[in-house]
Design an enzyme around this catalytic site. Structure first.
Site, short mmCIF file in Angstrom:
data_model
loop_
_atom_site.label_atom_id
_atom_site.label_comp_id
_atom_site.label_asym_id
_atom_site.label_seq_id
_atom_site.Cartn_x
_atom_site.Cartn_y
_atom_site.Cartn_z
N ASP A 1 39.57 -12.36 37.68
CA ASP A 1 38.44 -12.27 36.75
C ASP A 1 37.23 -13.04 37.30
O ASP A 1 36.80 -14.00 36.69
CB ASP A 1 38.86 -12.82 35.38
CG ASP A 1 39.35 -14.27 35.44
OD1 ASP A 1 39.76 -14.72 36.54
OD2 ASP A 1 39.30 -14.96 34.40
N ASP B 1 37.74 -17.55 41.60
CA ASP B 1 38.40 -16.30 42.03
C ASP B 1 37.71 -15.80 43.30
O ASP B 1 38.36 -15.33 44.24
CB ASP B 1 38.28 -15.22 40.95
CG ASP B 1 38.91 -15.62 39.64
OD1 ASP B 1 40.02 -15.16 39.34
OD2 ASP B 1 38.28 -16.39 38.91
N ASN C 1 37.07 -14.76 32.63
CA ASN C 1 35.95 -15.71 32.67
C ASN C 1 34.69 -15.11 32.06
O ASN C 1 33.95 -15.78 31.34
CB ASN C 1 35.67 -16.12 34.11
CG ASN C 1 36.74 -17.04 34.67
OD1 ASN C 1 37.21 -17.94 33.98
ND2 ASN C 1 37.14 -16.81 35.90
N THR D 1 44.95 -14.28 39.38
CA THR D 1 44.22 -15.55 39.19
C THR D 1 43.39 -15.47 37.91
O THR D 1 42.32 -16.08 37.81
CB THR D 1 43.32 -15.84 40.41
OG1 THR D 1 42.49 -14.70 40.66
CG2 THR D 1 44.14 -16.15 41.65
N PHE E 1 43.35 -22.11 30.67
CA PHE E 1 42.55 -20.94 30.29
C PHE E 1 43.26 -19.60 30.51
O PHE E 1 43.29 -18.75 29.61
CB PHE E 1 41.20 -20.93 31.04
CG PHE E 1 40.40 -19.69 30.77
CD1 PHE E 1 39.69 -19.55 29.58
CD2 PHE E 1 40.38 -18.63 31.67
CE1 PHE E 1 38.98 -18.39 29.30
CE2 PHE E 1 39.68 -17.46 31.39
CZ PHE E 1 38.97 -17.34 30.21
N ASN E 2 43.83 -19.34 31.69
CA ASN E 2 44.43 -18.02 31.97
C ASN E 2 45.62 -17.73 31.05
O ASN E 2 45.87 -16.57 30.72
CB ASN E 2 44.88 -17.92 33.44
CG ASN E 2 43.72 -17.89 34.40
OD1 ASN E 2 42.60 -17.56 34.02
ND2 ASN E 2 43.97 -18.25 35.64
N HIS F 1 41.16 -24.06 41.68
CA HIS F 1 42.38 -23.50 41.08
C HIS F 1 42.86 -22.25 41.84
O HIS F 1 43.98 -22.22 42.37
CB HIS F 1 42.12 -23.07 39.63
CG HIS F 1 41.57 -24.11 38.72
ND1 HIS F 1 42.33 -25.15 38.24
CD2 HIS F 1 40.34 -24.27 38.17
CE1 HIS F 1 41.60 -25.89 37.43
NE2 HIS F 1 40.38 -25.38 37.37
N ASP F 2 42.02 -21.21 41.81
CA ASP F 2 42.48 -19.91 42.30
C ASP F 2 42.73 -19.88 43.81
O ASP F 2 43.71 -19.28 44.27
CB ASP F 2 41.49 -18.81 41.88
CG ASP F 2 41.43 -18.66 40.37
OD1 ASP F 2 42.36 -19.13 39.68
OD2 ASP F 2 40.46 -18.07 39.86
#
Ligand code: BDR
Ligand code: CA
Length: 311
Positions: A13, A18, A42, A126, A167-168, A241-242
Site C-alpha cells: 500500500d 513500501d 496507507n 507489506t 497499522f497493517n 518497516h517494509d
C-alpha cells in the site's frame, strides 16, 4: 554455487516505506519478481495503484502491477495519510507511471500465478492482508501451494496505531486472521524488530550521497517520515518497516526467528487488531515464525548497497 532466484509477488500500500522496500526488491538478484499487487491502506486504492506505477517507473522497471481490494473485509477503511502524506509518496519530482495497471484483478493474478508455480512463489505483503485473504477464500488450495508468506505487520508487544495494534493488522484484522489460520507457511516481521531499524539523519545522508535518483527520492521521502516519527515517537527518524520484510527474504539470517502460535484479535475493543503472540507456545502448535531480533547495521548496509544499483 549460484542459487535460483526466489519467485516473488510483492503486495502493499505505498506508502513511502513500501516504496523503499520495493526498490530493495527490484535491485536484488536473489529475487525473481513476478508482479506487484496494490491494496488499500496507507492511502486509498487509486493512490496506492498510481504510486505502484511511479515506484516502478523510478526504478526503470516494466514489471506488471495489479489493483486489488479497495477496502477491508468487514471493518471500515483506515488510512495512515498523516504518516505518509496525502498522496502516500511525499516527494516533489516523481516520474509518471510508464504504463497503467493490468486489467486482471490483483486477487486473480495471485491465484493464477501461485497455481502456475505450485510450491514456488513467496508473497511479501507489506500492507493490510485483504488481497491474500480474498485469494485464500477464492482458492482454498492456495495456502498449501505457496512457498512462504513473509508479512510486515503485527508485533510481539505493543502497537503503533493503538496501544495494542500495529497499522497493517488493525487495517484489516479479519483478513489477517484468515491468513494466520490458513495453514500457509508464514513469517511475521513486526514492530518489535522494525522499530529497531531507524532511518537516522546519517543514514538519510548516506542514501542522498549514493548520487542516483532512487537515493535522492528515498532521502526525500525518509526526511518527511522523520518529522512524523520525531514528533510522534521522539525518534531520530522513521522506522524501515517494509524494507525489513523484503530483506528477510533476501537474507533470513539478518533476523532471529522463533516459531510460535499467533492469533489476531477481531473483537472490537481495546485489543482490536492485536497480534497475540504466544512466545512460549503455551496454547497450541505454532502457526508462524516470528522475528524476535535483527542485525540492524547489516540490514541497512544491504539496503544502501542495493539502492545504489538502481537509476
Ligand atoms: C506499517 O504501516 C504502514 O504505515 C507502513 O507502510 C508499514 O507497512 C507499519 O506499521
Ligand atoms: Ca506498508
Amino acid at each position: 554455487m549460484t542459487l535460483r532466484p526466489i519467485p516473488v509477488i510483492l503486495d502493499g500500500d505505498p506508502g513511502l516505506d513500501d516504496a523503499v522496500a520495493w526498490w530493495l526488491a527490484l535491485a536484488s538478484p536473489e529475487l525473481h519478481l513476478l508482479g506487484i499487487t496494490a491494496v488499500h491502506g496507507n492511502v486509498g486504492l487509486p493512490l496506492t495503484v498510481q504510486n505502484t506505477g511511479t515506484v516502478l517507473a523510478l526504478a526503470g522497471s516494466n514489471l506488471p502491477y495489479f489493483a486489488g481490494a479497495d477496502r477491508p473485509l468487514i471493518r471500515e477503511g483506515l488510512s495512515a495519510a498523516s504518516v505518509h502524506g496525502q498522496t502516500g509518496l511525499p516527494a516533489k519530482h516523481l516520474p509518471q507511471p510508464r504504463q497503467g495497471p493490468q486489467q486482471e484483478h490483483a486477487v486473480d493474478f495471485i491465484v493464477r500465478t501461485v497455481r502456475e508455480r505450485p510450491g514456488e512463489v513467496t508473497l511479501i505483503p507489506t500492507g493490510p492482508l485483504t488481497n491474500l485473504a480474498l485469494a485464500f477464500r477464492l482458492a482454498p488450495d492456495l495456502p498449501e501451494k505457496i512457498r512462504e508468506v513473509v508479512w510486515m505487520g503485527g508485533s510481539t508487544g505493543h502497537g503503533n496505531r493503538t496501544p495494542a495494534a500495529e497499522f497493517n493488522a488493525l487495517a484489516d484484522p479479519h483478513a489477517a486472521r484468515i491468513v494466520f489460520e490458513s495453514g500457509v507457511r508464514l513469517r511475521m516481521v513486526g514492530l518489535n524488530v522494525t522499530m529497531q531499524c531507524i532511518a537516522t539523519p546519517e543514514r538519510i545522508a548516506a542514501l542522498r550521497e549514493l548520487g542516483n535518483r532512487t537515493g535522492a527520492v528515498s532521502a526525500e521521502l525518509l526526511t518527511f517520515y522523520a518529522s512524523v516519527y520525531r514528533e510522534r515517537y521522539g525518534l531520530s527518524g522513521g522506522a524501515l518497516h517494509d524494507p525489513l520484510a523484503v530483506a528477510a527474504v533476501i537474507r533470513p539470517e539478518l533476523l532471529d526467528w522463533r516459531n510460535m502460535p499467533v492469533d489476531i484479535e477481531t473483537q472490537e475493543g481495546l485489543n482490536f487488531g492485536r497480534t497475540v503472540c504466544d512466545l512460549y507456545s503455551t496454547t497450541r502448535p505454532a502457526n508462524a515464525k516470528v522475528a524476535i531480533g535483527v542485525q540492524d547495521a547489516d540490514f541497512f548496509a544491504l539496503l544502501l548497497e542495493r539502492l545504489g544499483r538502481l537509476p
